[in-house]
Design an enzyme around this catalytic site. Sequence first.
Site, PDB file in Angstrom:
ATOM      1  CD  GLU A 125      37.065  33.601  40.700  1.00 18.00           C
ATOM      2  OE1 GLU A 125      37.497  32.656  39.996  1.00 18.00           O
ATOM      3  OE2 GLU A 125      37.767  34.555  41.056  1.00 18.00           O
ATOM      4  CD  GLU A 153      39.259  37.746  42.647  1.00 14.74           C
ATOM      5  OE1 GLU A 153      39.330  36.591  42.224  1.00 14.74           O
ATOM      6  OE2 GLU A 153      39.548  38.739  41.959  1.00 14.74           O
ATOM      7  CG  HIS A 201      36.589  39.980  37.430  1.00 11.87           C
ATOM      8  ND1 HIS A 201      37.009  41.265  37.660  1.00 11.87           N
ATOM      9  CD2 HIS A 201      37.577  39.184  37.880  1.00 11.87           C
ATOM     10  CE1 HIS A 201      38.209  41.238  38.213  1.00 11.87           C
ATOM     11  NE2 HIS A 201      38.569  39.986  38.360  1.00 11.87           N
ATOM     12  NE  ARG A 261      40.227  32.636  35.002  1.00 12.49           N
ATOM     13  CZ  ARG A 261      40.446  33.907  35.333  1.00 12.49           C
ATOM     14  NH1 ARG A 261      40.127  34.363  36.527  1.00 12.49           N
ATOM     15  NH2 ARG A 261      40.986  34.742  34.474  1.00 12.49           N
ATOM     16  CE1 TYR A 268      40.272  39.428  35.409  1.00 11.67           C
ATOM     17  CE2 TYR A 268      38.214  38.347  34.855  1.00 11.67           C
ATOM     18  CZ  TYR A 268      39.374  38.397  35.600  1.00 11.67           C
ATOM     19  OH  TYR A 268      39.614  37.426  36.517  1.00 11.67           O
ATOM     20  CD1 TRP A 314      37.617  46.626  37.611  1.00 14.50           C
ATOM     21  CD2 TRP A 314      38.599  44.845  36.704  1.00 14.50           C
ATOM     22  NE1 TRP A 314      38.765  46.397  38.294  1.00 14.50           N
ATOM     23  CE2 TRP A 314      39.390  45.302  37.762  1.00 14.50           C
ATOM     24  CE3 TRP A 314      39.022  43.724  35.963  1.00 14.50           C
ATOM     25  CZ2 TRP A 314      40.574  44.691  38.144  1.00 14.50           C
ATOM     26  CZ3 TRP A 314      40.201  43.111  36.329  1.00 14.50           C
ATOM     27  CH2 TRP A 314      40.974  43.593  37.405  1.00 14.50           C
ATOM     28  CG  HIS A 369      42.852  35.709  44.446  1.00 13.91           C
ATOM     29  ND1 HIS A 369      43.179  37.018  44.719  1.00 13.91           N
ATOM     30  CD2 HIS A 369      42.540  35.680  43.142  1.00 13.91           C
ATOM     31  CE1 HIS A 369      43.078  37.746  43.631  1.00 13.91           C
ATOM     32  NE2 HIS A 369      42.684  36.961  42.650  1.00 13.91           N
ATOM     33  CD  GLU A 403      43.414  32.485  40.408  1.00 14.55           C
ATOM     34  OE1 GLU A 403      43.050  32.920  41.513  1.00 14.55           O
ATOM     35  OE2 GLU A 403      43.234  33.096  39.334  1.00 14.55           O
ATOM     36  CG  ASP A 454      36.702  35.482  37.890  1.00 15.45           C
ATOM     37  OD1 ASP A 454      35.668  35.986  38.360  1.00 15.45           O
ATOM     38  OD2 ASP A 454      37.852  35.800  38.238  1.00 15.45           O
ATOM     39  NE  ARG A 457      38.592  32.720  43.470  1.00 16.61           N
ATOM     40  CZ  ARG A 457      39.835  32.553  43.041  1.00 16.61           C
ATOM     41  NH1 ARG A 457      40.590  31.586  43.523  1.00 16.61           N
ATOM     42  NH2 ARG A 457      40.338  33.355  42.123  1.00 16.61           N
TER      43      ARG A 457
HETATM   44  C1  GCO Z   1      41.373  35.814  39.620  1.00 17.05           C
HETATM   45  C2  GCO Z   1      41.195  37.275  39.790  1.00 17.05           C
HETATM   46  C3  GCO Z   1      42.337  38.134  39.339  1.00 17.05           C
HETATM   47  C4  GCO Z   1      42.108  39.574  39.753  1.00 17.05           C
HETATM   48  C5  GCO Z   1      43.385  40.240  40.047  1.00 17.05           C
HETATM   49  C6  GCO Z   1      43.180  41.639  40.566  1.00 17.05           C
HETATM   50  O1  GCO Z   1      40.385  35.141  39.769  1.00 17.05           O
HETATM   51  O2  GCO Z   1      42.506  35.385  39.412  1.00 17.05           O
HETATM   52  O3  GCO Z   1      39.951  37.707  39.398  1.00 17.05           O
HETATM   53  O4  GCO Z   1      42.565  38.013  38.004  1.00 17.05           O
HETATM   54  O5  GCO Z   1      41.436  40.274  38.771  1.00 17.05           O
HETATM   55  O6  GCO Z   1      44.062  39.475  40.982  1.00 17.05           O
HETATM   56  O7  GCO Z   1      44.329  42.100  41.162  1.00 17.05           O
HETATM   57 MG    MG Z   2      38.660  36.130  40.218  1.00 17.72          MG
END
Ligand code: GCO
Ligand code: MG
Length: 430
Positions: free
Chosen positions: A263, A289, A239, A164, A176, A430, A339, A366, A237, A310
């Site tokens: 993602e 996720e 997000h 990733r 992030y 976020w 996830h 992941e 990602d 996810r």
């Molecule tokens: C990912 C996720 C994580 C989340 C986190 C929140 O794809 O791994 O986006 O990074 O942000 O698990 O608790």
């Molecule tokens: Mg994610």
Amino acid sequence: MTATQLVPPATETGDAGTRIASAEVLVTSPGRNFVTLRLRTEDGVVGLGDATVNGRELAVASYLADHVTPLLIGRDAHAIEDTWQYLYRGAYWRRGPITMAAIAAVDTALWDIKAKLAGLPLYQLLGGRSRRGCLAYGHASGADLPELFDSVRAHLEQGYRAIRIQTGIPGLGSVYGVASSAHAGVGGGTRYDHEPARRSDVPVEEEWDTRAYLRHAPRVFEAVRAEFGPDLPLLHDAHHRLTPIQAARLGKSLEPYDLFWLEDVTPAENPAVLRRVREHTTTPLAIGEVFNTIWDYRELFEEQLIDYVRSPVTHAGGITALRRIFDYAAVYQIKSGVHGPTDVSPVGLAAALHLGIALPNFGIQEYMKHSAETDEVFRPTHRFEDGLLHPGEQPGLGVEYDDEVADAHPYARAYLPVNRLSLDGAMHDW
Ligand code: GCO
Ligand code: MG
């Protein structure tokens, strides 16, 4: 029993020895917080389940300790499906991350017990092995391209076969998913673990500018492809930060770089907007996720709006529920992409690997690697070799909880970051 009698409750079935004698909610913080449910049968067989909801850990601990564990004592540990339905339908208040993480923990612990009673690694009860190992992807990141390339190289050296890619955005502060430069590598002192909710009284504030991001992302992938060639599977990602049309533009602009997946392009509350994204791009999409039930996926599956699911075992109601989601996904040629950041505990990861190695429609897992402190508490037995994860051959999940080590790491309040727009400071996803 006559035909009109109800099914005997799970408290009246099973051998005396397989009834649940104790249920404990364990909270520990070896670098980050984890909530674990431990069930023990009258015969002393122990099962573990992960109930960690990052940044809201104590809510699940209370849901379990105050409302669920009293109901488990005396139930037959073998009655996994009935217990799942009892907790899901019985509560009236269905769905949501806290409820589903609590149910997931019970379900996972019961599968752990059942497999230990059978003397088999859990995947054998889920249909047996379907593949040599579970393909894993790691997290490379960097504030700029040179840092990102170093991080990709460090991952390749560790054996990762899919990566990733997240980077800083020119003009923005902390973003992030991007490790600070000192932590951009993996392993030893340079391990990347940006995800933990940080221990503080208030969340860290991050900064966002969608236009800058949409301009920058294709340049990053162009550079990564030029440096590392066409073969390496790359993931990204977003997000949940984009509108459907912004997401469509991103997907389209990344098409030349052949992503494995893009993602969480849009927020989870309105999954059907992915129709709009799908109309414009052939970049494969992954989401889920923060979904918690099979119903969250219905339109996405039936209209084939996504390519990867996810959801982790921990947040989607356990092994029982996630297996149903994957079977439903398989009807539409959709694969798993579970996830696996460090806030999914080694128990949640082990559950994912036992399920993943058995699934016909496994896609990718992941894998961020837990810290040494975390592994000392949970003593996982899974292995990472040549880019593949293996659940191991121990009976059950293959995870053991060490109370002494865990107790040396008491809970510490921590929050995930929040995100504000650079333009005017307004709150953003976020
Ligand atoms: C990912 C996720 C994580 C989340 C986190 C929140 O794809 O791994 O986006 O990074 O942000 O698990 O608790
Ligand atoms: Mg994610």
